[in-house]
Design a protein around this motif. Structure first.
Motif, PDB file in Angstrom:
ATOM      1  N   GLY B  43       0.820  -1.214   0.000  1.00 52.86           N
ATOM      2  CA  GLY B  43       0.000   0.000   0.000  1.00 52.86           C
ATOM      3  C   GLY B  43       0.846   1.252   0.000  1.00 52.86           C
ATOM      4  N   ILE B  44       1.914   1.239   0.808  1.00 52.87           N
ATOM      5  CA  ILE B  44       2.805   2.411   0.851  1.00 52.87           C
ATOM      6  C   ILE B  44       3.415   2.653  -0.525  1.00 52.87           C
ATOM      7  CG2 ILE B  44       5.002   3.237   1.783  1.00 52.87           C
ATOM      8  CD1 ILE B  44       4.277   1.785   4.414  1.00 52.87           C
ATOM      9  N   GLY B  45       3.908   1.577  -1.141  1.00 49.35           N
ATOM     10  CA  GLY B  45       4.501   1.719  -2.475  1.00 49.35           C
ATOM     11  C   GLY B  45       3.497   2.222  -3.495  1.00 49.35           C
ATOM     12  N   ALA B  46       2.267   1.738  -3.376  1.00 55.14           N
ATOM     13  CA  ALA B  46       1.237   2.151  -4.336  1.00 55.14           C
ATOM     14  C   ALA B  46       0.955   3.649  -4.242  1.00 55.14           C
ATOM     15  CB  ALA B  46      -0.045   1.345  -4.073  1.00 55.14           C
ATOM     16  N   TYR B  47       0.791   4.154  -3.039  1.00 56.59           N
ATOM     17  CA  TYR B  47       0.460   5.578  -2.867  1.00 56.59           C
ATOM     18  C   TYR B  47       1.676   6.478  -3.078  1.00 56.59           C
ATOM     19  CZ  TYR B  47      -4.325   4.756  -1.389  1.00 56.59           C
ATOM     20  OH  TYR B  47      -5.655   4.417  -1.377  1.00 56.59           O
ATOM     21  N   VAL B  48       2.844   6.048  -2.615  1.00 56.20           N
ATOM     22  CA  VAL B  48       4.055   6.858  -2.823  1.00 56.20           C
ATOM     23  C   VAL B  48       4.325   7.011  -4.318  1.00 56.20           C
ATOM     24  CG1 VAL B  48       6.573   6.844  -2.589  1.00 56.20           C
ATOM     25  CG2 VAL B  48       5.140   6.343  -0.607  1.00 56.20           C
ATOM     26  N   SER B  49       4.201   5.928  -5.045  1.00 59.87           N
ATOM     27  CA  SER B  49       4.475   6.005  -6.487  1.00 59.87           C
ATOM     28  C   SER B  49       3.464   6.911  -7.187  1.00 59.87           C
ATOM     29  CB  SER B  49       4.447   4.598  -7.107  1.00 59.87           C
ATOM     30  OG  SER B  49       3.183   4.003  -6.928  1.00 59.87           O
ATOM     31  N   ALA B  50       2.200   6.850  -6.783  1.00 52.85           N
ATOM     32  CA  ALA B  50       1.193   7.707  -7.397  1.00 52.85           C
ATOM     33  C   ALA B  50       1.523   9.179  -7.175  1.00 52.85           C
ATOM     34  CB  ALA B  50      -0.183   7.370  -6.813  1.00 52.85           C
ATOM     35  N   ASN B  51       1.946   9.509  -5.959  1.00 49.25           N
ATOM     36  CA  ASN B  51       2.307  10.897  -5.665  1.00 49.25           C
ATOM     37  C   ASN B  51       3.559  11.332  -6.415  1.00 49.25           C
ATOM     38  OD1 ASN B  51       0.612  12.358  -3.447  1.00 49.25           O
ATOM     39  ND2 ASN B  51       0.692  10.200  -2.819  1.00 49.25           N
ATOM     40  N   LEU B  52       4.524  10.439  -6.530  1.00 49.92           N
ATOM     41  CA  LEU B  52       5.760  10.790  -7.238  1.00 49.92           C
ATOM     42  C   LEU B  52       5.477  11.082  -8.710  1.00 49.92           C
ATOM     43  CD1 LEU B  52       8.266   8.168  -5.740  1.00 49.92           C
ATOM     44  CD2 LEU B  52       8.224  10.634  -5.326  1.00 49.92           C
TER      45      LEU B  52
END
Lengths: 275, 310
Positions: B43-52
């Motif tokens: 989940g962290i990777g999913a949201y961090v990547s979306a923001n990046l």
């Protein structure tokens, strides 16, 4: 016999007679006021010992006297309440357990602790893996030389590819000894290495220990087989209730009235003790 | 073939992502760390990547690296905090971590899009990059399953006290498990976002814990091959089960139950057991040398000596 060379340096050849010459006279391990308390239980309470380099020292004592706790403390697998540990001149009572093999201390356990999913050879190779990178030489095919040698010395070459579950209990214990030997230690701690073995296997292990001593390997042996201790050890310690009762020549220790009362039973005699 | 590939591209991408997610649970399990934190890292990777991608317009490769590293850093902190836990208690703590990530995602405002999620996450991810990344990860994981490292990992899992006696820094190995799990989970979450160009609460739901766990239980928990088998099976199974209509969920559950009962080592474990039985059938009987027998010359032991049954 020439003086064999180990990673801990060249050591003088050991004595031919296990009783007359207890090691080289210098200390491989010094224990000062060692205590391991579990709440109100004083498993080990103020033990002070010195193990001679190149000799076989033994510890006898009744169940619950603190022998195995002492070995656990020496390998840092249990927390010390107090005390100092020195091996080869290096204090190590504060090091983590994983660094103890690097100080030259190897051990076997009271109960067989082999990995059932690994072959005999791979279990022994675990000991070789504990050596530093500079000391390891992994061939492209087959086993590293020291692993094959340890298997051969313990009579396990024929079962190198078997799994521990296919072996008798006594043979499994030999795998443990091979795993400890291949670590090339300066001090080998053997916690009841012949438990579960038959008489012939006990004789073989005793001979192996004497052979290792002749190569300069210091050993600390815990056993309930007092006759074997008399036949094998250069120096004997007797423990009871977490404390050291006495120490000295094996025959003198087993003849000590305090040892007989606490462990052996009054009037206990052995062939070697009579000599 | 190409027509099949084109019509099933989404499933192929989902399979590759599922492999990484399964590995994020499997790697700590191989070290005896019953951590399910890989799902929270996902989940962290999913949201961090979306923001990046949305805010920084970052490319696919740096997005993958940063997402993985952020999740790995969180995994390290988590590992330090709950290092002393073991077994079911550890599993419960890591599930709580997964649920916490879900709560943060729900209440994260514009950073997470709340219940709606984030959309339009387009980056330069190609199938070649996706496939290459997964293959690279599998190769690296494979290297931990052979030789000295494999033996030490097995020892840490089976007998930590013995491992310490063999010179293994058990604490370091276990903390590394949290870090690697975090990185793999974060990378899986990132790739999921980039392939679907969207992220939402379904990417941090408890359902993912069940999916990841059943993937490696049925596939096999002690080798990357088990993760691959399980990921392929459970990604493609729903489309295969369309023929049974509304009984799909029932049949799916039945397969999982039967596998858990009759395949305790998973499908890959079943294969290994069969292979071992064949090898042992043709091997001479085991007989250690007796003490009174003469010494025998050291036999040459084939490299297979260290193969573990998985």
């Amino acid at each position: 016999m020439s003086s064999p060379s180990t990673r801990h340096g060249t050591v003088p050849a050991g004595p031919a007679d296990p009783v007359d010459v207890p090691g080289t006279g210098t200390a491989v391990l010094e224990i000062r006021d060692l205590a391991v308390h579990y709440g109100g239980v004083k498993a080990v309470d103020g033990i002070t010992m010195t193990l001679a380099e190149g000799g076989i020292s033994g510890i006898i004592g009744p169940n619950g006297s603190g022998k195995s706790t002492l070995v656990a403390a020496l390998t840092r697998l249990t927390r010390l309440t107090r005390g100092e540990l020195t091996v080869g001149g290096t204090r190590y009572e504060r090091v983590r357990p994983g660094r103890v093999p690097g100080l030259g201390i190897a051990r076997t356990f009271q109960t067989v602790r082999l990995l059932g999913d690994l072959s005999v050879a791979a279990n022994v190779q675990l000991g070789y893996d504990a050596r530093s990178r500079a000391e390891r030489r992994a061939p492209l095919r087959g086993l590293p030389g020291p692993v094959a040698e340890a298997l051969e010395r313990t009579g396990l070459t024929d079962v190198a590819r078997a799994r521990p579950s296919e072996l008798s209990y006594g043979t499994q214990r030999r795998v443990e000894i091979a795993r400890a030997i291949v670590m090339d230690p300066r001090l080998l701690l053997l916690d009841e290495p012949t438990a579960g073995m038959n008489a012939a296997e006990r004789v073989e292990i005793s001979a192996l220990m004497r052979q290792l001593r002749s190569e300069g390997l210091s050993q600390l042996l815990i056993e309930h087989d007092v006759q074997m201790m008399l036949d094998t050890c250069d120096h004997l310690f007797a423990m009871a209730q977490g404390r050291l009762l006495t120490e000295g020549r094996p025959a003198d220790v087993v003849a000590d009235p305090r040892v007989q009362e606490a462990y052996l039973g009054k009037g206990w005699k052995a062939d070697a003790a009579d000599q | 073939m190409s027509a099949f590939y084109a019509s099933n591209l989404v499933l192929v991408q989902a399979t590759l992502v599922a492999i990484l997610l399964a590995l994020s649970i499997q790697v700590p399990l191989r070290l005896g760390v019953f951590s399910l934190a890989g799902v929270g890292s996902y989940g962290i990777g999913a949201y961090v990547s979306a923001n990046l991608v949305l805010r920084e317009e970052m490319g696919a490769v740096p997005t993958m690296l940063v997402s993985g590293l952020v999740a790995a850093a969180v995994g390290l902190v988590l590992g330090v905090v709950i290092y002393r836990l073991a077994g079911l208690y550890l599993a419960m703590a890591t599930i709580a971590f997964d649920l916490t990530v879900g709560v943060v995602a729900l209440n994260g405002g514009e950073w997470t899009g709340g219940p709606v999620g984030l959309f339009g996450v387009f980056a330069d991810l190609t199938m070649g990059l996706l496939f290459g990344t997964v293959v690279l990860v599998l190769v690296l994981v494979h290297l931990t399953e052979v030789g000295r490292l494999a033996r030490r990992i097995t020892t840490v899992r089976e007998d930590p006290e013995l491992a310490a006696s063999m010179g293994v820094n058990v604490r370091a190995y276990r903390l590394t498990a949290f870090v690697v799990s975090g990185f793999l989970g974060g990378l899986a979450g990132c790739l999921n976002t980039l392939t679907r160009s969207a992220v939402g609460l379904q990417d941090v739901s408890f359902h993912l814990v069940v999916v990841a766990l059943t993937t490696i239980i049925v596939g096999g928990a002690l080798s990357w091959r088990g993760a691959v088998i399980g990921a392929v099976l459970f990604t493609w199974l729903p489309s295969v089960l369309e023929v049974v209509g509304e009984w799909q969920e029932f049949v799916y559950g039945l397969i999982v139950v039967l596998a858990a009962i009759f395949l305790p080592t998973g499908l890959y474990g079943l294969w290994c057991s069969a292979r071992r039985r064949v090898v042992e059938r043709f091997r001479p009987p085991v007989r250690p040398r007796r003490p009174d027998e003469p010494d025998v010359p050291a036999a040459t032991v084939a490299p297979e000596h260290e193969v573990a049954a998985r």
